[in-house]
Motif scaffolding. Structure first.
Motif, mmCIF file in Angstrom:
data_model
loop_
_atom_site.group_PDB
_atom_site.id
_atom_site.type_symbol
_atom_site.label_atom_id
_atom_site.label_comp_id
_atom_site.label_asym_id
_atom_site.label_seq_id
_atom_site.Cartn_x
_atom_site.Cartn_y
_atom_site.Cartn_z
ATOM 1 N N THR A 92 0.839 -1.197 0.000
ATOM 2 C CA THR A 92 0.000 0.000 0.000
ATOM 3 C C THR A 92 0.873 1.246 0.000
ATOM 4 O O THR A 92 0.628 2.194 -0.752
ATOM 5 C CB THR A 92 -0.940 0.005 1.220
ATOM 6 O OG1 THR A 92 -1.744 -1.176 1.177
ATOM 7 C CG2 THR A 92 -1.841 1.216 1.223
ATOM 8 N N ASN A 97 -0.575 -2.670 -6.249
ATOM 9 C CA ASN A 97 -1.671 -3.599 -5.966
ATOM 10 C C ASN A 97 -1.266 -5.036 -6.221
ATOM 11 O O ASN A 97 -1.959 -5.958 -5.812
ATOM 12 C CB ASN A 97 -2.897 -3.266 -6.815
ATOM 13 C CG ASN A 97 -3.681 -2.114 -6.261
ATOM 14 O OD1 ASN A 97 -3.522 -1.758 -5.100
ATOM 15 N ND2 ASN A 97 -4.517 -1.507 -7.078
ATOM 16 N N GLN A 109 -6.794 -7.100 -2.876
ATOM 17 C CA GLN A 109 -8.130 -7.116 -3.468
ATOM 18 C C GLN A 109 -9.170 -6.803 -2.415
ATOM 19 O O GLN A 109 -8.915 -6.918 -1.222
ATOM 20 C CB GLN A 109 -8.409 -8.461 -4.131
ATOM 21 C CG GLN A 109 -8.451 -9.628 -3.156
ATOM 22 C CD GLN A 109 -8.620 -10.966 -3.851
ATOM 23 O OE1 GLN A 109 -8.188 -11.131 -4.988
ATOM 24 N NE2 GLN A 109 -9.240 -11.909 -3.174
ATOM 25 N N LYS A 110 -10.330 -6.427 -2.839
ATOM 26 C CA LYS A 110 -11.426 -6.087 -1.934
ATOM 27 C C LYS A 110 -12.060 -7.379 -1.411
ATOM 28 O O LYS A 110 -12.254 -8.335 -2.160
ATOM 29 C CB LYS A 110 -12.469 -5.244 -2.646
ATOM 30 C CG LYS A 110 -11.925 -3.923 -3.162
ATOM 31 C CD LYS A 110 -12.877 -2.813 -2.829
ATOM 32 C CE LYS A 110 -12.342 -1.497 -3.344
ATOM 33 N NZ LYS A 110 -11.607 -0.776 -2.353
ATOM 34 N N ASN A 111 -12.375 -7.389 -0.130
ATOM 35 C CA ASN A 111 -13.088 -8.509 0.484
ATOM 36 C C ASN A 111 -14.575 -8.356 0.215
ATOM 37 O O ASN A 111 -15.056 -7.265 -0.102
ATOM 38 C CB ASN A 111 -12.833 -8.535 1.993
ATOM 39 C CG ASN A 111 -11.401 -8.904 2.307
ATOM 40 O OD1 ASN A 111 -10.770 -9.677 1.600
ATOM 41 N ND2 ASN A 111 -10.873 -8.331 3.382
ATOM 42 N N VAL A 113 -18.524 -7.740 0.849
ATOM 43 C CA VAL A 113 -19.210 -6.802 1.733
ATOM 44 C C VAL A 113 -19.698 -7.566 2.961
ATOM 45 O O VAL A 113 -20.204 -8.682 2.854
ATOM 46 C CB VAL A 113 -20.408 -6.140 1.002
ATOM 47 C CG1 VAL A 113 -21.194 -5.259 1.946
ATOM 48 C CG2 VAL A 113 -19.919 -5.354 -0.199
#
Length: 165
Positions: A92, A97, A109-111, A113
């Protein structure tokens, strides 16, 4: 030597025969048999006690080993989490990325919701799970010990178990 269940059966049979004895000689013979069976059962009891002690030491050793391994597992899991946090922080900061290595690739990566509840009182009842009431058995037992009162809907039971000391 006979098995414990066989000795128990023979003892029960001898007790029944004792009730059917008509002469003193018959009763004396059955009593002698009962005494011998009692001694044999006592010998079995001693053997069982020795075996149980050995097995209990095995159980204790297994429990200690489980505890030791669980501590090592937790330490390894904690180390993994710290390393993942460190690499994510470094990536970061570097604005990367992705990071490719000779054995694989790191990727931020996004977890999925997830839901975080901030105020339980504002949530509509359709989304609340109502649980069945649970009985506080310990409190009932303490109440019984303190007052001797048996509460309605409760039976106080005392079971038996075998102990060796």
């Amino acid at each position: 030597m006979a098995r414990l269940y066989e000795l128990t059966e023979r003892y029960t049979d001898a007790l029944e025969r004792l009730d059917e004895c008509t002469t003193k000689e018959e009763a004396d013979a059955v009593m002698a048999e009962l005494e011998q069976l009692s001694d044999d059962i006592a010998d079995k009891g001693e053997a069982y006690a020795r075996i149980i002690r050995n097995k209990q030491s095995d159980v204790d050793a297994y429990a200690a080993e489980i505890k030791r391994l669980q501590a090592r597992k937790l330490a390894a899991e904690t180390a993994i989490e710290h390393m993942k946090e460190s690499i994510q922080s470094a990536m970061t900061l570097a604005g990367a990325n992705e990071l490719t290595t000779s054995i694989g690739r790191w990727k931020i990566q996004k977890n999925p919701v997830s839901v975080r509840v901030s105020d339980l009182m504002q949530i509509p009842s359709d989304f609340l799970i109502i649980r069945e009431p649970e009985v506080n058995r310990r409190a009932i037992l303490e109440h019984y010990k303190d007052t001797g009162e048996i509460l309605p809907g409760v039976d106080m039971v005392q079971t038996e178990g075998v102990r060796f000391r």
